[in-house]
Design a protein around this motif. Structure first.
Motif, PDB file in Angstrom:
ATOM      1  N   ILE A 283      -1.830   0.945  -8.735  1.00 34.18           N
ATOM      2  CA  ILE A 283      -3.182   0.849  -9.312  1.00 34.18           C
ATOM      3  C   ILE A 283      -4.249   0.486  -8.065  1.00 34.18           C
ATOM      4  O   ILE A 283      -3.883  -0.166  -6.936  1.00 34.18           O
ATOM      5  CB  ILE A 283      -3.407   0.201 -10.413  1.00 34.18           C
ATOM      6  CG1 ILE A 283      -3.045  -1.268 -10.261  1.00 34.18           C
ATOM      7  CG2 ILE A 283      -2.868   0.707 -11.561  1.00 34.18           C
ATOM      8  CD1 ILE A 283      -3.350  -2.239 -11.318  1.00 34.18           C
ATOM      9  N   ALA A 284      -5.498   0.824  -8.206  1.00 39.09           N
ATOM     10  CA  ALA A 284      -6.610   0.572  -7.273  1.00 39.09           C
ATOM     11  C   ALA A 284      -7.626   0.556  -7.896  1.00 39.09           C
ATOM     12  O   ALA A 284      -7.897   1.143  -9.113  1.00 39.09           O
ATOM     13  CB  ALA A 284      -6.537   1.318  -5.982  1.00 39.09           C
TER      14      ALA A 284
ATOM     15  N   HIS B   9       1.552  -9.811  -9.062  1.00 44.60           N
ATOM     16  CA  HIS B   9       0.226  -9.417  -8.979  1.00 44.60           C
ATOM     17  C   HIS B   9      -0.735  -9.645 -10.481  1.00 44.60           C
ATOM     18  O   HIS B   9       0.184  -9.498 -11.543  1.00 44.60           O
ATOM     19  CB  HIS B   9      -0.196  -8.021  -8.475  1.00 44.60           C
ATOM     20  CG  HIS B   9       0.639  -7.698  -7.172  1.00 44.60           C
ATOM     21  ND1 HIS B   9      -0.010  -7.937  -5.925  1.00 44.60           N
ATOM     22  CD2 HIS B   9       1.836  -7.155  -6.948  1.00 44.60           C
ATOM     23  CE1 HIS B   9       0.898  -7.905  -5.149  1.00 44.60           C
ATOM     24  NE2 HIS B   9       1.943  -7.130  -5.579  1.00 44.60           N
ATOM     25  N   LEU B  10      -1.969  -9.528 -10.268  1.00 45.08           N
ATOM     26  CA  LEU B  10      -2.818  -9.669 -11.553  1.00 45.08           C
ATOM     27  C   LEU B  10      -3.661  -8.511 -11.603  1.00 45.08           C
ATOM     28  O   LEU B  10      -4.339  -7.997 -10.440  1.00 45.08           O
ATOM     29  CB  LEU B  10      -3.504 -10.804 -11.675  1.00 45.08           C
ATOM     30  CG  LEU B  10      -3.025 -12.141 -12.114  1.00 45.08           C
ATOM     31  CD1 LEU B  10      -3.980 -13.025 -12.279  1.00 45.08           C
ATOM     32  CD2 LEU B  10      -2.386 -12.065 -13.504  1.00 45.08           C
TER      33      LEU B  10
ATOM     34  N   SER C  79       0.913  -1.204  -0.059  1.00 48.51           N
ATOM     35  CA  SER C  79       0.053   0.157  -0.012  1.00 48.51           C
ATOM     36  C   SER C  79       1.004   1.073   0.072  1.00 48.51           C
ATOM     37  O   SER C  79       1.829   1.205   0.712  1.00 48.51           O
ATOM     38  CB  SER C  79      -1.003   0.200   1.346  1.00 48.51           C
ATOM     39  OG  SER C  79      -1.658   1.256   1.228  1.00 48.51           O
ATOM     40  N   ILE C  80       0.418   2.264  -0.743  1.00 46.46           N
ATOM     41  CA  ILE C  80       1.412   3.436  -1.022  1.00 46.46           C
ATOM     42  C   ILE C  80       0.807   4.227   0.173  1.00 46.46           C
ATOM     43  O   ILE C  80      -0.323   4.237   0.376  1.00 46.46           O
ATOM     44  CB  ILE C  80       0.963   3.987  -2.279  1.00 46.46           C
ATOM     45  CG1 ILE C  80       2.105   5.267  -2.621  1.00 46.46           C
ATOM     46  CG2 ILE C  80      -0.437   4.618  -2.225  1.00 46.46           C
ATOM     47  CD1 ILE C  80       2.032   5.539  -4.165  1.00 46.46           C
TER      48      ILE C  80
ATOM     49  N   VAL D 119      -2.013  -1.290  -4.894  1.00 48.98           N
ATOM     50  CA  VAL D 119      -1.035  -2.092  -5.376  1.00 48.98           C
ATOM     51  C   VAL D 119       0.180  -1.425  -5.838  1.00 48.98           C
ATOM     52  O   VAL D 119      -0.105  -0.870  -6.716  1.00 48.98           O
ATOM     53  CB  VAL D 119      -1.626  -3.341  -6.111  1.00 48.98           C
ATOM     54  CG1 VAL D 119      -0.444  -4.071  -6.603  1.00 48.98           C
ATOM     55  CG2 VAL D 119      -2.605  -3.985  -5.501  1.00 48.98           C
ATOM     56  N   ASN D 120       1.189  -1.282  -5.103  1.00 49.61           N
ATOM     57  CA  ASN D 120       2.386  -0.486  -5.306  1.00 49.61           C
ATOM     58  C   ASN D 120       3.667  -1.226  -6.053  1.00 49.61           C
ATOM     59  O   ASN D 120       3.978  -2.043  -5.076  1.00 49.61           O
ATOM     60  CB  ASN D 120       2.825   0.370  -4.138  1.00 49.61           C
ATOM     61  CG  ASN D 120       3.801   1.478  -4.677  1.00 49.61           C
ATOM     62  OD1 ASN D 120       3.686   2.032  -5.716  1.00 49.61           O
ATOM     63  ND2 ASN D 120       4.409   1.869  -3.689  1.00 49.61           N
TER      64      ASN D 120
END
Length: 422
Positions: free
Chosen positions: A418-419, A357-358, A18-19, A269-270
Motif C-alpha cells: 500500500i501507498a 507497520h501502521l 519498496s516493491i 510498503v510491501n
C-alpha cells in the motif's frame, strides 16, 4: 506524530520495503475502467454490514441497544447507466462506486457479452448470473447467456457451490469461455454459471456476478479447483499484479500487470502475506486512536484485504475503544452496528499492516453514510465505516480501507503493498 500527509504508512522500528516497479514507457498497460453509474442518495450501511457478516459466516453476538428516537432512512436501489465512457489507452477501464460506495463494479466481457461484475479479492471463484436462475428478475440486468456465446464450453461434472453462515448461497455448473477485462484476455477461464441463488444475491441488482481474486485454494469449484483470472493471466504480464486505486463516491481504477508510480506518493510498503487460507492475509497486531497510545494485541485476529466487502471489520476490542472516543456513539439494535451523530468529528485511526507497520487513516474517511435522524434533536445519524467483527477469526480490510490507499496485490511472494494515493 504519524501525520506527514493525508494518508501515510508509518514504520514501527523497521525499514519500509519498496516493491520493484518499471518505468511506464516500458510496459503495455492492462487496466480496466467501470462504466458510469447513476447513484441515488441511498443509505447502505446496515446492508453492507449484513453482507459482510453473511460473507464470512458471522453471527452477531452484540445486537446493540434500543434507540426509540431513531428514525431510519428508506433504502432504494441504485441504477446503472447504459452509457459507457471507455479510456483511450489500450486495456483501460474505470471502477466506479455504486450505492454510496457499497460496491465497486466493472464491465467484463464474457464470450462477447458485457456483464457488470464485482471484483472480489475475498473470494476465489468467477461466477455469473444467467437467465435461467430461479426467481431472477431480468429487468435492469445484463446477465450472461451461454447460448449466445460461440466459445462457451461446459465442463463435465464440474460444479461450484458458495454458501455462507446465514445459509445464503449460489450454486450451479461450470464452463470455460473467453474473458476480456480491458484488453487483458484469458481464453479458457473457468466460470461458474449460477442456476440457483439465495434472495440476497437476487436483490443486489447493481452487479451480476463476482470475479474472485483470492487464491485458487479457496475455490469452491469441484471436483477440481480452478485458477482465478489473475492466476491464469500472470504468465502474460510483465508483473503478476492487480492494483486497486478506488475513489470514494467516484470513478477509480483497477489495473493488471503494472505498478504505476504516477498513482501514489512516497514508497510502497510491501508485506509478505499468508495465503494458506486462500486470502490476502496479513498480521494486524497494533492500533492507535488519534494521538493516543500505541496498543499491541498479541491475540489479534489476522486481517485480510477484501475489495468485495464494503466496511472495515475489526476486532471488537478495537472498535469499542474507537467509538468510546466519539460522543454519543452507540451500537444500535435497529441497524446492527455503530452509529454516531453526523455532526461529530471522527478520530483518526491507525491499524497494523503486518508486524512492523501502521496504516494511518484520518477520521474523515472512516464515516460511511447517513442512516437516519434523531427525532428529538433533529440531528442526522451516521453509520460508521469501522464495525465489529463480532469475535470472528478474521479482521476484514474492506473498501473503506482500500479506497484510502493505492493497493498492489502481487503474486510474487505473494505480497500486498500500500501507498499514499495521488
Amino acid at each position: 506524530m504519524l501525520v506527514q500527509s493525508l494518508l501515510l504508512i508509518a514504520c514501527l522500528g523497521y525499514r519500509v520495503l519498496s516493491i520493484p516497479t518499471k518505468p511506464p514507457d516500458t510496459h503495455r498497460r492492462r487496466s480496466f475502467k467501470v462504466e458510469n453509474i447513476r447513484r441515488n442518495n441511498d443509505i447502505q450501511g446496515p446492508t453492507a454490514l449484513r453482507q459482510a457478516y453473511r460473507k464470512y459466516g458471522i453471527s452477531p453476538i452484540d445486537l446493540g441497544v434500543e434507540f426509540p428516537d431513531f428514525e431510519p432512512i428508506v433504502v432504494k436501489n441504485a441504477i446503472a447507466k447504459k452509457n459507457v465512457s471507455e479510456p483511450e489507452a489500450a486495456g483501460a477501464v474505470t471502477a466506479a462506486s455504486v450505492q454510496e460506495d457499497a460496491a465497486f463494479v466493472s464491465p467484463v466481457t464474457i464470450g462477447g457479452q458485457k456483464i457488470m461484475m464485482n471484483f472480489d479479492t475475498g473470494s476465489a471463484d468467477f461466477w455469473v448470473m444467467n437467465p435461467n436462475v430461479a426467481g431472477i428478475d431480468l429487468a435492469g440486468r445484463e446477465v450472461f447467456n451461454v447460448s449466445n456465446s460461440t466459445t462457451f464450453q461446459k465442463m463435465d461434472e464440474t460444479t461450484f457451490r458458495i454458501s455462507y453462515g446465514d445459509r445464503s448461497f449460489a450454486w450451479g455448473y461450470v464452463g470455460t469461455d473467453t474473458v476480456d477485462i480491458g484488453g487483458a484476455i484469458v481464453s479458457n477461464q473457468a466460470i461458474g454459471i449460477a442456476t440457483t441463488v439465495s434472495s440476497s444475491f437476487l436483490e443486489d441488482n447493481y452487479y451480476n456476478g463476482l470475479a474472485g481474486f483470492a487464491f485458487s485454494t479457496a475455490s469452491t469449484m469441484r471436483p477440481q479447483q480452478q485458477k482465478n483470472f489473475l492466476e491464469n493471466l500472470a504468465k502474460d504480464l510483465d508483473e503478476p499484479v492487480l492494483t486497486a486505486s478506488l475513489k470514494p463516491k467516484a470513478v477509480g481504477e483497477y489495473e493488471f500487470g503494472f505498478v504505476d508510480p504516477d498513482k501514489y506518493r512516497g514508497k510502497l510498503v510491501n508485506i509478505t502475506i499468508d495465503p494458506s487460507n486462500g486470502f490476502w492475509q496479513i498480521a494486524s497486531l497494533h492500533y492507535q486512536i488519534g494521538d493516543g497510545a500505541l496498543i499491541k494485541r498479541d491475540n489479534a485476529a489476522p486481517a485480510i484485504a477484501d475489495t468485495g466487502t464494503t466496511l472495515m471489520l475489526l476486532d471488537d476490542e478495537v472498535v469499542r475503544a474507537y467509538y468510546a472516543q466519539v460522543p454519543n456513539a452507540a451500537h444500535l439494535l435497529a441497524v446492527g452496528g455503530y452509529i454516531y451523530p453526523c455532526n461529530q468529528t471522527l478520530p483518526d485511526l491507525s491499524v497494523g499492516f503486518g508486524d512492523s507497520h501502521l496504516a494511518y487513516l484520518p477520521g474523515e474517511v472512516l464515516g460511511y453514510s447517513q442512516v437516519g435522524t434523531n427525532r428529538t434533536t433533529g440531528v442526522p445519524v451516521c453509520f460508521g465505516g469501522v464495525q465489529s467483527n463480532q469475535g470472528s477469526k478474521l479482521q476484514v480490510l474492506g473498501d473503506v480501507f482500500i479506497k484510502a490507499f493505492y493497493v498492489v496485490f502481487d503474486l510474487r511472494g505473494p505480497s500486498i503493498a500500500i501507498a499514499t494515493p495521488r
